[in-house]
Design an enzyme around this catalytic site. Sequence first.
Site, mmCIF file in Angstrom:
data_model
loop_
_atom_site.group_PDB
_atom_site.id
_atom_site.type_symbol
_atom_site.label_atom_id
_atom_site.label_comp_id
_atom_site.label_asym_id
_atom_site.label_seq_id
_atom_site.Cartn_x
_atom_site.Cartn_y
_atom_site.Cartn_z
ATOM 1 N N SER A 1 1.876 4.523 1.951
ATOM 2 C CA SER A 1 1.768 5.188 3.255
ATOM 3 C C SER A 1 3.148 5.737 3.600
ATOM 4 O O SER A 1 3.735 6.462 2.809
ATOM 5 C CB SER A 1 1.243 4.213 4.316
ATOM 6 O OG SER A 1 2.118 3.086 4.420
ATOM 7 N N SER B 1 10.573 -15.344 26.526
ATOM 8 C CA SER B 1 10.981 -13.947 26.680
ATOM 9 C C SER B 1 12.496 -13.924 26.482
ATOM 10 O O SER B 1 13.013 -14.555 25.572
ATOM 11 C CB SER B 1 10.550 -13.381 28.040
ATOM 12 O OG SER B 1 11.180 -14.090 29.087
ATOM 13 N N HIS C 1 7.266 -20.906 28.524
ATOM 14 C CA HIS C 1 6.887 -19.611 27.966
ATOM 15 C C HIS C 1 8.147 -18.874 27.547
ATOM 16 O O HIS C 1 9.259 -19.217 27.960
ATOM 17 C CB HIS C 1 6.080 -18.784 28.973
ATOM 18 C CG HIS C 1 6.824 -18.477 30.230
ATOM 19 N ND1 HIS C 1 6.923 -19.362 31.286
ATOM 20 C CD2 HIS C 1 7.539 -17.376 30.607
ATOM 21 C CE1 HIS C 1 7.642 -18.826 32.252
ATOM 22 N NE2 HIS C 1 8.026 -17.620 31.860
ATOM 23 N N HIS D 1 0.857 -1.187 0.000
ATOM 24 C CA HIS D 1 0.000 0.000 0.000
ATOM 25 C C HIS D 1 0.889 1.231 0.000
ATOM 26 O O HIS D 1 2.104 1.124 0.178
ATOM 27 C CB HIS D 1 -0.898 0.001 1.244
ATOM 28 C CG HIS D 1 -0.121 -0.063 2.517
ATOM 29 N ND1 HIS D 1 0.129 -1.249 3.170
ATOM 30 C CD2 HIS D 1 0.516 0.893 3.241
ATOM 31 C CE1 HIS D 1 0.862 -1.014 4.242
ATOM 32 N NE2 HIS D 1 1.119 0.277 4.311
#
Length: 892
Positions: free
Chosen positions: A435, A577, A575, A433
Amino acid sequence: MAELPEVGEALGEGSLVTAALEGCRLAGNRLNLDVYPDGCRQFLELFEKRREEVAQVEFLRLNCNEALIDSTLGSVPLLKCLRSLVLKGGHAKDEFGACQQGSLTTLPQDFGSLLCLTHLDLSFNSFSRLPSCVTDLASLRVLLVCHNSLVELPENFGRLSKLTFFSAMKNQLRDLPRSIGELAALQRLDLSENSLQSLPDEIGSLYNCRELDLSGNQLMGVPDSLANLRSLQQLCLHSNLLVTVPASLASPPNLSRLDLQNNRLRSIPPEIQSSPFVHLRGNPLGEPEIPLQSDESSSGELRRVFPVPSEDSFTVTPEGCKVILACGVQFYFPPGAATSFVTIHFQTLSPDPQWVKLRHHDILLSEVLELRPHGVEFQQEVQLRMPYTSPRTLREREVVVRTFNGQSWSDLQTKVERRGKPKKHMACCSIPHFSWFLVVSRLVENECSVPSEGTLLFSTVDPNIKVTFPPGVTEETRSVTLQVLPVTAEELAEITDDPESRASPLLCLSQNSTVDFLRPVKIQLPLPPGVTGLTLDRSRLHLLHGNLQAQTWDDITSQVVLEFTHLYARFEVTHFSWYWLWYTTKTYIGGIARKVYERLRLYQVNFIALQRKKDPEQVLLQCVPKHKVDPVLGKLHDRYQGPEPSDIVELFEGEQFFAAFERGINIDADRPDCVDGRISFIFYSHLKNMKEIYVTAEVDRKGQAVKGQVSFYRGEVPDNVPEDATKKRKGPDSHWLATLPIKLPKLKARSGEHSEPKNGFSFPPLNLGNAETGYLTQTNLLGIARRIGADWQTIGLNLGLTYQQIERIGYNHREDLDSQILNMLFSWAQQNSEDQNCVEKLITAMKESGRQDIADEIETVIELGRQKYRASIRRVGLDQESSAEDSAIAMV
């Protein structure tokens, strides 16, 4: 040659060596002293007591970690029979087993007189340049300079015509001299683990080369001339940035190994892929490539568009076109991309940290490009090429184009290349696009999809870092991203002031799901440098876990099961990080890790404040990274003068700072970048943080000089910076950074000065330009005149005034520089007031006269005028787009 120091002076009293000891060290024509802790001392003693015998030595080895090495080198050129000389560091090791570099940074010039020398080893030292005397060693056959800090080789390196083996492994070489092709006898060449980005075509002239190691560099391509190496048996190109290789690379008849592992190859020529000696593991083979169109294949059929600097739009037709803007940005619109005529508006903007949000460790490499109408779509993909400033290293980073859709930023799949003469770095992508776009350098991202069957993800920056996903780890496929930030032992020691601490690379893992994994994921990290599974003291090893913003670091060593091999540590998590291995005796390791992480994001910079030699009222301010200070000052030396740069201060990428002129010095408060009397800057490490400011004095300088100063103050700190990092400031003002002196000299008395004001003549009202493009008023012109100074004649000629006009103005107002400037500028303005393009001509004249600072200010004033004009049009409802939108709303 300078007299050698007396042995008693160099070595002290009581240093006699027994005859038995001397005989042990001096064995025939060999003298191997690098195995003894005081080998240099022994050499000086032997040379003093048995000079004739030592002068016949053919093989000499010395330890460059010794303090007396520099004193010892003074007598080495007297060993005229010397055939092999080993001056290596690395003999001393720290407590972690890491080799310490030797202290050598140069060699005595008379080393070039060692005409019998055939073997020279300078490895594990501190050379940043190869000593010039080395290329005088005409008999040299073997040259080893591994593990130094060389950034280049001399242009006359090809003089070593008898060289058969050259190794510069583990240096910082960025390119090679063309003369390397003159090493006709070279059989083995090792340039692995450097920073090479390209190779000269002349490397294909090494016809006798049998082994060529270019692994661990930053090569994105290799020249076709490598196919000329008919003697080549082994070619190592693994761990580079190769995106393509020529089919002829496998053609040397004696080639038995071609190593292309761990590159960015998505496709391989069939001639290479079918060869049994080719190694390709670790490449993204078969993955889709960015479908960039080749200029050579189609650009000849397309219309080329070159908007001039004063234009801010171009038109795309259904036939397609190639557009090249004055700023270097290029577009490729393929045929059929537009179904009708489309007008595209463009502009380049200075990045504003309020909406240009950089992530941790991002580096901005370009200004912002805006394309309008926003959101416009085409029938086929449009290709965009943006020039950018090349980062210092690419091994741990990658360049991407980032786009803003009005709400958030996202990265586009990007390819980098070098084009033109001189070659410019270009970031290439397909844009979805229109922008806003910019180019950034980010930590390399390795990404994979994790299915329920599990998979393996490893880092291309450090292949020893791996993440293993077992079967059943997830029910639905999710995407996982891995980034690695290496941390050297030197960086860690400098920040912590603790040479005993060691740390692994930082590992950042993220995913597109908020749900933890169903089964533990196994992570493998390399042990910190110098630490092995055999020497490991587990009480000193800490596994740290940081949150996603790396604001807090927790020691989770006791919460996981750590497994160790000789080189790696493995553990399991559910998890993602940040993860970081530390080896230290410190206790509060979380706080230390946070401090180190913050410092890794900071840049050490110096401020400079220079005044034009011809016009001291023109002040150049610049914020320069410390490694660029000397080159920048060297370029400015001819035109500017001023104090030494400021002390080193630290700034974040994208941090705002201000420059305030103080103690009797004023600036124009109407400048667009002036906030509360201070000039606003935004620091970006790879962009020019420079402005030229016209200053004036509060007092009449006819009676005295003005000794003022410019001070630099911190402004807004980028997002996600811990609060305590913003409070560590020098001086009573917590935001003060540095202060530099500025002196405006006393004005020279002029004979026969007019009693009337210097601007005694009147000027008719002037408005250059037009309402739509923006006016330059008489007030604007007066402000411009105050900034011109001694360059007025050059500017006048570039504006189109004749030499006779310039000469007449100079004579009529020969006692008053200000009147000369005003007459020149307003004479031109009155002659061109009806010309609609006169403002563009003024901007061009300023640029051609070397006054980019004034040109930038004029463009800023004009842009503000345009914005005010457009705003007024909208207010009265005459804007077509606004009217159309209002009509559409009214019809609903």
